[in-house]
Design a protein around this motif. Structure first.
Motif, PDB file in Angstrom:
ATOM      1  N   SER A  74       0.831  -1.204   0.000  1.00  0.00           N
ATOM      2  CA  SER A  74       0.000   0.000   0.000  1.00  0.00           C
ATOM      3  C   SER A  74       0.871   1.262   0.000  1.00  0.00           C
ATOM      4  CB  SER A  74      -0.944  -0.065   1.205  1.00  0.00           C
ATOM      5  OG  SER A  74      -0.996   1.138   1.891  1.00  0.00           O
ATOM      6  N   THR A  85      -7.591   4.084  -3.307  1.00  0.00           N
ATOM      7  CA  THR A  85      -8.657   3.223  -3.814  1.00  0.00           C
ATOM      8  C   THR A  85      -8.095   1.973  -4.478  1.00  0.00           C
ATOM      9  OG1 THR A  85      -9.613   5.340  -4.395  1.00  0.00           O
ATOM     10  CG2 THR A  85     -10.863   3.380  -4.983  1.00  0.00           C
ATOM     11  N   LEU A  86      -6.948   2.102  -5.128  1.00  0.00           N
ATOM     12  CA  LEU A  86      -6.344   0.933  -5.766  1.00  0.00           C
ATOM     13  C   LEU A  86      -5.309   0.271  -4.872  1.00  0.00           C
ATOM     14  CD1 LEU A  86      -5.843   2.032  -9.477  1.00  0.00           C
ATOM     15  CD2 LEU A  86      -7.377   0.285  -8.566  1.00  0.00           C
ATOM     16  N   LEU A  88      -5.161  -0.099  -1.646  1.00  0.00           N
ATOM     17  CA  LEU A  88      -5.664  -0.956  -0.570  1.00  0.00           C
ATOM     18  C   LEU A  88      -6.018  -2.360  -1.075  1.00  0.00           C
ATOM     19  CD1 LEU A  88      -6.297  -0.996   2.457  1.00  0.00           C
ATOM     20  CD2 LEU A  88      -8.625  -0.365   1.887  1.00  0.00           C
ATOM     21  N   PRO A  89      -6.826  -2.480  -2.144  1.00  0.00           N
ATOM     22  CA  PRO A  89      -7.077  -3.830  -2.651  1.00  0.00           C
ATOM     23  C   PRO A  89      -5.796  -4.515  -3.098  1.00  0.00           C
ATOM     24  CG  PRO A  89      -8.534  -2.254  -3.711  1.00  0.00           C
ATOM     25  CD  PRO A  89      -7.588  -1.466  -2.874  1.00  0.00           C
ATOM     26  N   LEU A  90      -4.870  -3.726  -3.646  1.00  0.00           N
ATOM     27  CA  LEU A  90      -3.589  -4.303  -4.061  1.00  0.00           C
ATOM     28  C   LEU A  90      -2.890  -4.948  -2.866  1.00  0.00           C
ATOM     29  CD1 LEU A  90      -1.437  -4.416  -6.441  1.00  0.00           C
ATOM     30  CD2 LEU A  90      -0.344  -2.525  -5.248  1.00  0.00           C
ATOM     31  N   ALA A  92      -4.179  -6.189  -0.139  1.00  0.00           N
ATOM     32  CA  ALA A  92      -4.830  -7.440   0.255  1.00  0.00           C
ATOM     33  C   ALA A  92      -4.515  -8.540  -0.751  1.00  0.00           C
ATOM     34  CB  ALA A  92      -6.337  -7.228   0.370  1.00  0.00           C
ATOM     35  N   LEU A  93      -4.520  -8.195  -2.035  1.00  0.00           N
ATOM     36  CA  LEU A  93      -4.298  -9.206  -3.063  1.00  0.00           C
ATOM     37  C   LEU A  93      -2.883  -9.754  -3.017  1.00  0.00           C
ATOM     38  CD1 LEU A  93      -6.165  -7.926  -6.235  1.00  0.00           C
ATOM     39  CD2 LEU A  93      -6.548 -10.011  -4.906  1.00  0.00           C
ATOM     40  N   LEU A 167     -14.818  -0.776   7.889  1.00  0.00           N
ATOM     41  CA  LEU A 167     -14.286  -1.993   7.277  1.00  0.00           C
ATOM     42  C   LEU A 167     -14.187  -3.120   8.307  1.00  0.00           C
ATOM     43  CD1 LEU A 167     -13.459  -2.452   4.380  1.00  0.00           C
ATOM     44  CD2 LEU A 167     -11.085  -2.061   5.031  1.00  0.00           C
ATOM     45  N   GLY A 217      -4.820 -12.440   3.302  1.00  0.00           N
ATOM     46  CA  GLY A 217      -5.476 -11.302   2.659  1.00  0.00           C
ATOM     47  C   GLY A 217      -5.940 -10.282   3.689  1.00  0.00           C
ATOM     48  N   LEU A 221      -4.794  -6.491   4.111  1.00  0.00           N
ATOM     49  CA  LEU A 221      -5.739  -5.374   4.149  1.00  0.00           C
ATOM     50  C   LEU A 221      -5.429  -4.474   5.354  1.00  0.00           C
ATOM     51  CD1 LEU A 221      -8.328  -4.441   2.641  1.00  0.00           C
ATOM     52  CD2 LEU A 221      -9.639  -5.683   4.370  1.00  0.00           C
TER      53      LEU A 221
END
Lengths: 836, 291, 390
Positions: A74, A85-86, A88-90, A92-93, A167, A217, A221
């Motif tokens: 992150s 926005t991108l 954070l999911p990155l 976790a992934l 969250l 994951g 996150l």
């Protein structure tokens, strides 16, 4: 589909907690807001860890590694202008993907090995973060990230904290749903019994992989939120001890509970704040607190409180019996099971060799044989637990030879276990519902316990005769009910083939009759029922075909009538004809002094008693035989005498001293020596060392002449004195075990199944020696399945059936007793009629 | 050449020390399937007690070191009784966390009693070094492998030749039968934890003159030794000793030829790779599963 | 009952709110103490150094409060342990600023901890005085409004000084570096490389080691093979001792110039007699047991018996002087407002510290109070730090 009230209440609590936390932000200073944000981040991570540790039972000390990966992903993403926005999911992934990679070696390990792999992983991540300076900034870390925003809307620190709290709330809600879905069920099943989970069709690798990925994951996150909140990350944020704190938070909160992670996270984050004034004493206090919690509240805070909350029972009605039967009946008339020349060897020993039989759909096929015949091994090969060395297994037209357990289960082979393997932390009906999906996870948030599934599960439970509460935890069930629930669970897979391993063991007569009827009914629906069972009355009563085996070899396959008169079968059970063991020589009769008395002895394992009011007396110098079929309770009786099993009630008196309930080593000291079933040698010690250990409790060291005397009695041992006991043949081991027992100079020598698995010539030699010992005045309590053999040397005998003494008397008189043969091979006509 | 010799000397000395500590893990794991995760703190305790008894109390080494080892043994007994047994009786795995916490507690208790300054425990064996093939060796460095192998041999003798040793072996090989021999298995488990802590304490006493004595000196040794025990497979003492030497040598060679930055990354990545191929360790044997 | 319910509910709400509010907004009376925050390692390997900072501050506070305090209010110390962990240090700094409402922060024993705190204090407009960590970028942090001041050595200047010492005084032509593998080591790697480049010299290698390494022989052997004829050593006391022991073992007698790490503890006890060969830099040492500050220290801390018991005298002196400078600035600013204190820092003069008397110690271009002239080269002799005879 209705959601149960308690689940709705939980949801409400989670929403309320989330709202409270957000509201609290408005009332507190910047630092407290920051701490609340940390609680939210910890909660997110701990929810993931709860899936891995609480739900799946896998200990990971490497969560900090995933946390770090998420934080760096992150941070680097933010600095590269990716936007929160991108980024954070990155985070976790990337962490989830690394979790999958780590899972590949990790899922094959357990206990300390798994702990080490995860520790090693955490170290690697920490040091990569230190050394990969171009990417991570090395020891100095990364700082100065662009302020996070969501979809172009700037969050600010407070906004970020609110986002983290929401969250965290969403994670808790998701966990609640996940845990009751097919995924959660599979994980809980794997945790409680990996073998049984596989036999319901759950792929152990896939399940553990999913748990690892989810935990990784979630940690990623959390890390993804941590970096912009701290505005600074460095390798020192991600040291191993942090992992320990994460695990501590989950345990403290209550692992496997929905609210546990948030409670644990709150304590773990707030506690150091409360202690900040004690600066240097903090860790001291922390260590002490951790130990105190582990000792005093092992179920964690939430678990401990939940135990006091009233539980509102679900009154769902079971499906009607006819519906259950219709549901169970195989659609295309069912598939039979065919076993051809099946064999397996363990370390050169052929456990099963050339086993062939057909279990047709719609029939009950029994596998019988004395202990050690290889019956369970046979079932293990059919169900995929062992890979057969030779031969072929087909189910219908599918070749299932060597299939993994979960694959065989999905083909349609269901089984139960000798020692029931229920999922202890699940309720009876959850155990049953876990089997419906035949190993498919289903949608991740779709509850398994729909009202239809619940009704059907209850229908299956009542079909098997289970009369208890469907919501009782399996670990709290009594013995009989455990068997019934396990059968219901196997049936819930809608199998074509049902394998049962000693389902009647430990059951009362009436229960056995009911079980027999149930199995008959199941077979009549078109299932192939394969039964391993010692209760001959039941076997003879319901079987269409019987496969008899002895010492791994098939000896007969035929109808009950054929088997009952088969000379080889009778010989395998009762021993061959009249043995040559000498009867007691004249001139020495046992004295009248009582050495050992058992009065009203009740004992068992867990909830149900195996022994009921057993009275037995052994006089000095006497040899007493205790007879009975397998599962009658003979070994339990001996184990209770020797202190390995604590008696429920009753007394045991040895030479006027009460010995019930005291530790085994004290009983040995008192002079009761048990030579256990299966010899139980110390394989890597030499024969001499084994024998010397027999004298461990004696005050004085044994004289050399004693060993010499034993070697004279057991001449076979003389050449083997210096070789490891594990290399001895079965007969030699038995001789050694008895010699070892004699070395203790016993007041009473108890022998459990000494002839088990020995060649006939060896049995004869052994019994000659037992007769000599008897004639020399050694007090002996003998348990042997070979009844005629045992009665040939014994003075008196007792017959045990289903935990009760049903006959006793002089050996000669017992030999003629009709009750004895019935106790072994069953055969009373009324029971067969009852079953049909 | 000098580099090679230097790496060999470092690797063998440290490897032996890891092996010695790992032996402690192996003993308790064999006896009862559990380990003391505070083993690193036992290393520290040995060194701290050695320092306190010799430097502060002025006792001669011959008296002080055995006393230090007895102290470690007692601590092992306490750890087993308070942090392992209660959980084992419940069938819970929480002993893992409890012993970790015990280690934290012990480290910090020592910090406040012993002091926060690293101290030095001297030994006549580090005063002068021997020059061998271009690199220097302290006699102490050679002493460690000697003591480690000696300890493994002594343990083997203890197990094979003494009554209690054989009883311990009996518990390892067949706990049920051992109880039927009249062996008090609880006492034996307790004893194994004492023995395990004493081995760690001995390692602490041996490494202290080459290092320094402080309250958190043991943590890393404990983790490395655990890695060694796992690598060796936890079941055989010689396997664990061998894994210790292997680990020490790999560590020294990576440090020498790649630089210390890569030591942890390479060593632990290798560890995971080995376990991926052999899940029960290099020299471990997987038991046949039964249902 | 129904009639009373709203009232009780309102009362409970009011009570809860007031408790929450009072927790968030502590009342500030005029004679309440002014809080000074300290973030330093109070546990772990650096605890001894953290303790010396605490002692220095305590001595200064005793003096100031004995003279009536600042702005008529006493000064009070609030300490937090950072466990040498930057993340923890940063969180502790946040807590001190946002919850404890300290007027200024002192601290950062370890360079990484200080570096983590720097952006935060600049953002929060909170004066931050470093009495120890020497990393160059701590004060030269590029912030427009720089709130970070230091009364301690600066790596870049120290590196220049030890390079000069090794080259000019000891005639070394190809020095090697043996550095601890952490940001402090990294910072000095840059400084030393720069100092050598300025002289057009090459080095025999840069070797790193871990603070828990038992054996540094492999790294040192590589330097020796590359022809090093002198060593730069940068590490705390215990790891420095490991380097000296490893040198001893190799039988390699080579000139060593060190950063001030060895001063942090009983270096010669740990390193053996060869420890005396390590020459290192200091900002202050006690040479006279009759020094007034030393006598006061003995008074307050009875466990101090000899000069050898205050081995990190630097820490005490730096912290003592930092506190005096801070108090003078608050007094001059006339308030505990961060920007005002910062402005006042630039106008200080005639503050009598233990290291020296400070006249204009800080300017916006140089926020370091000590410079090359304040450094002394020292070594251990019989457990005491003695200046080297020139």
């Amino acid at each position: 589909m209705r959601v149960p009230a308690s689940a709705l209440l939980l949801d409400a609590v989670i929403v309320a907690l989330t709202l409270c936390a957000v509201l609290l932000l408005g009332l507190t200073d910047g630092y407290t807001q920051f701490v609340l944000g940390m609680v939210a981040i910890w909660t997110i991570l701990c929810v993931g860890l709860n899936v891995l540790f609480g739900l799946t039972g896998l200990v990971s000390l490497g969560q900090v590694g995933f946390f770090a990966i998420g934080a760096y992903a992150s941070a680097i993403g933010l600095q590269a202008g990716l936007g929160f926005t991108l980024a954070l999911p990155l985070a976790a992934l990337v962490a989830g993907a690394v979790g999958c990679l780590l899972a590949i070696p990790a899922v094959r390990m357990a206990g300390p090995f798994l702990a080490m792999v995860t520790i090693a992983f955490a170290f690697i991540v920490e040091h990569l973060a230190i050394e990969w300076r171009g990417l991570t900034g090395g020891q100095n870390g990364l700082m100065g990230f662009p302020a996070p925003g969501l979809f172009g809307f700037p969050l600010g620190e407070k906004g970020l904290i609110i986002f983290a709290i929401v969250l965290a709330g969403a994670m808790l809600l998701a966990y609640r749903r996940f845990a009751s879905s097919g995924w959660g069920t599979a994980m809980a099943a794997l945790r409680d019994s990996d073998v049984a989970a596989a036999s319901l069709g759950y792929n152990p690798f896939g399940t553990k992989l999913a748990a690892f990925a989810i935990a990784a994951g979630a940690a990623g996150l959390a890390g993804g939120l941590f970096a912009p909140l701290m505005m600074f990350i460095a390798p020192s944020n991600f040291i191993l001890s942090q992992s320990i704190l994460f695990l501590f938070a989950v345990i403290l909160g209550g692992s496997g509970t929905v609210l546990g992670p948030v409670v644990g996270a709150s304590v773990a984050v707030f506690l150091p704040e409360l202690l900040s004034g004690f600066a240097e004493y903090r860790l001291l206090f922390f260590g002490a607190l951790l130990i105190a919690v582990l000792l005093a509240a092992p179920r964690g805070i939430v678990g401990t409180i939940a135990a006091f909350l009233p539980r509102r029972p679900n009154r769902a009605a079971p499906s009607a019996r006819e519906d259950v039967l219709t549901w169970l009946a195989p659609q295309k008339g069912g598939k039979g099971l065919s076993v051809h020349e099946l064999g397996i060897a363990f370390g050169g020993l052929k456990a099963v060799d050339g086993a062939s039989f057909n279990a047709k759909a719609g029939q009950v096929t029994a596998i019988i044989g004395p202990n050690g015949a290889g019956k369970t091994t046979l079932l293990n090969m059919i169900s995929g637990f062992y890979v057969p060395g030779t031969g072929r297994i087909t189910c219908g037209t599918t070749d299932v030879t060597g299939m993994a357990m979960h694959v065989a289960a999905r083909v349609g082979i269901a089984r139960t276990y000798q020692a029931t393997r229920l999922f202890g932390a699940l309720t009876a009906e959850q155990n049953v519902m876990a089997a419906f999906a035949r190993g498919a996870f289903g949608r991740p948030f779709r509850p398994v316990a729909t009202s239809e599934a619940r009704a059907l599960a209850r229908g299956l439970l009542s079909f098997t005769g289970y009369a208890g509460d469907a919501e009782t935890l399996a670990s709290d069930l009594p013995h009989v009910d455990r068997r019934l629930v396990e059968i219901a669970r196997a049936l819930a897979m809608r199998p074509d083939v049902l394998l049962l391993d000693e389902p009647a063991a430990g059951l009362m007569h009436a229960d056995k009759m009911a079980l027999a009827q149930l199995l008959r009914e199941v077979a009549d629906l078109g299932l192939a029922v394969v039964l391993v069972e010692h209760d001959m009355e039941m076997v003879m009563g319901i079987s269409d075909g019987i496969f008899a085996m002895d010492a791994g070899q098939p000896i007969a396959f035929g109808s009950p009538e054929q088997i009952r008169v088969d000379a080889r079968v009778i010989a395998a059970y009762l021993g061959e004809g009249e043995p040559d063991a000498p009867t007691r020589a004249l001139g020495h009769a046992p004295g009248e002094m009582v050495t050992l008395v058992a009065r009203g002895l009740c004992a068992g394992y867990g909830a149900a008693d195996v022994l009921h009011d057993v009275d037995l007396t052994v006089k000095r110098g006497e040899m007493v035989a205790l007879l009975g079929a397998n599962g009658a309770g003979k070994s339990t009786f001996l184990n209770t005498l020797s202190g390995l099993v604590a008696p429920g009630s009753g007394r045991i008196v040895l030479n006027n001293t009460n010995i019930e309930g005291i530790a085994p080593h004290r009983i040995v000291e008192a002079g009761l020596i048990l030579v256990p079933e299966g010899r139980q040698v110390f394989p890597d010690l030499t024969v001499e060392q084994n024998i010397e250990l027999g004298a461990y409790r004696r005050k004085s060291r044994p004289a050399a002449s004693e060993l010499e005397a034993l070697l004279t009695r057991f001449p076979r041992l003389r050449d083997r004195l210096k070789s490891p006991a594990g290399l001895l043949s079965g007969g030699e081991q038995q001789m050694m075990a008895i010699a070892r027992g004699l070395m203790a100079q016993p007041q009473v020598l108890a022998l459990d199944e000494p002839s088990l698995g020995l060649a006939p010539a060896m049995v004869e030699e052994l019994y000659t020696i037992l007769a000599e010992l008897r004639d020399e005045g050694v007090t002996i309590l003998l348990v042997d399945q070979m009844a005629t053999l045992a009665l040939a040397v014994a003075d008196r005998g007792y017959v045990l059936e289903q935990g009760r003494i049903v006959a006793e008397g002089k050996a000669d008189a017992l030999k003629q007793n009709d009750a004895l043969i019935k106790a072994y091979l069953g055969g009373s006509t009324e029971s067969r009629e009852a079953a049909q | 050449m000098t580099l090679l010799i230097a790496a060999l000397v470092s690797g063998l000395g440290l490897g032996a020390m890891y092996g010695l500590v790992a032996l402690g893990f192996q003993i308790t794991y064999s006896v009862c399937g559990r380990v003391n995760f505070a083993q690193g703190s036992m290393v520290m305790l040995g060194a701290v007690l050695g320092y306190v008894l010799t430097v502060r109390a002025g006792l001669p080494v011959i008296v002080a070191y055995p006393l230090a080892l007895i102290g470690c043994g007692l601590m092992g007994v306490v750890v087993e009784a308070l942090l392992v047994r209660p959980f084992a009786n419940r069938g819970s795995d929480a002993w893992l966390m409890a012993t970790v916490a015990g280690g934290i507690l012990l480290d910090n208790a020592v910090l406040f009693t012993f002091g926060n300054e690293p101290r030095s425990l001297s030994s006549p064996l580090v005063e002068t070094s021997w020059q061998i093939l271009g690199t220097g060796v302290y006699p102490q460095q050679l002493l460690i492998p000697v003591v480690a192998i000696g300890a493994a041999l002594a343990l083997q003798l203890l197990f094979r030749r003494t009554r209690q040793g054989r009883a311990l072996l009996a518990v390892v090989q067949n706990p049920q039968a051992a109880r039927l021999m009249g062996i008090n298995t609880g006492l034996m488990i307790s004893g194994s934890f004492a023995l395990s802590a004493m081995l760690a304490g001995a390692a602490g006493l041996l490494i202290a003159p080459l290092f320094s004595v402080h309250s958190d000196m043991g943590t890393l040794f404990g983790i490395k030794a655990f890695a060694v025990a796992i690598l060796g497979g936890m079941t055989s003492a010689w396997g664990v000793m061998l894994a210790g030497f292997l680990y020490g040598l790999v560590e020294a060679f990576v440090t020498t030829y790649l630089g210390s930055s890569y030591t942890y990354i390479v060593v632990f990545a290798l560890l995971i790779a080995v376990l991926a191929i052999k899940p029960s360790g290099l020299f471990g044997t997987a038991a046949l599963r039964k249902v | 009952m129904t009639a009373r319910l709203p009232f009780t509910r309102r009362a409970v709400l009011a009570a809860v709110t007031s408790v929450l509010l009072s927790a968030g907004l502590p009342a500030q009376a005029q004679d309440d103490p002014i809080k000074i925050g300290l973030v330093a390692a109070l546990s772990g390997q650096s605890a001894k150094s953290g303790e010396s900072i605490t002692r220095g501050i305590t001595m200064a506070l005793d003096k100031i409060n004995g003279e009536g305090g600042v702005l008529g209010r006493p000064l009070e110390l609030v300490s937090r342990d950072d466990e040498s962990n930057p993340g923890k240090g940063l969180v502790a700094a946040r807590e001190l600023v946002q919850r404890e409402k300290v007027a200024a922060l002192i601290g950062g024993l370890d360079t990484p901890v200080s570096l983590a705190i720097v952006p935060f204090v600049n953002g929060a407009k909170m004066p931050f005085l470093g009495p120890w960590a020497a990393g160059t970028p701590i004060t030269q942090n590029g912030a427009e409004e720089n709130y970070v001041f230091r009364v301690s050595a600066v790596d870049e200047i120290v590196d220049e000084a030890i390079a000069e010492y090794l080259v000019a005084e000891r005639g070394v032509s190809k020095p090697g570096m043996i550095l601890i593998n952490n940001p402090w080591g990294e910072s000095n790697e840059k400084g030393l490389t720069k100092a050598l480049e300025a002289r057009g010299m090459e080095h025999a290698g840069i070797e790193k080691f871990e603070s828990n390494d038992v054996d540094v022989v492999p790294q040192l052997t590589r330097l020796k093979e590359n022809g090093a004829d002198g060593l730069f050593l940068v590490a705390n006391v215990a790891p420095s001792a490991q380097v000296v022991k490893s040198l001893d073992r190799m039988g390699w007698d080579v000139p060593i110039a060190s950063h001030w790490g060895p001063a942090g503890g009983r270096f010669t006890e740990l390193a053996g007699p060869s420890g005396e060969k390590v020459h290192f830099i200091q900002t202050f040492i006690f040479t006279d047991p009759a020094h007034p500050l030393f006598m006061k220290l003995q008074e307050s801390f009875p466990e101090i018996e000899t000069l050898a018991d205050v081995t990190p005298a630097t820490g005490i002196a730096n912290a003592y002087d930092s506190t005096l400078l801070l108090a003078a600035a608050i007094e001059a600013a006339g308030s505990t407002d961060g920007p005002a204190i910062r402005e006042a820092m630039y106008g200080l003069s005639g503050v009598e510290g233990v290291i020296k008397t400070y006249d204009t110690p800080f300017t916006p271009d140089n926020q370091d109070a000590l410079g090359p002239d304040d450094y002394v080269f020292t070594h251990f002799v019989e457990g005491e730090i003695i200046p080297l005879a020139k």
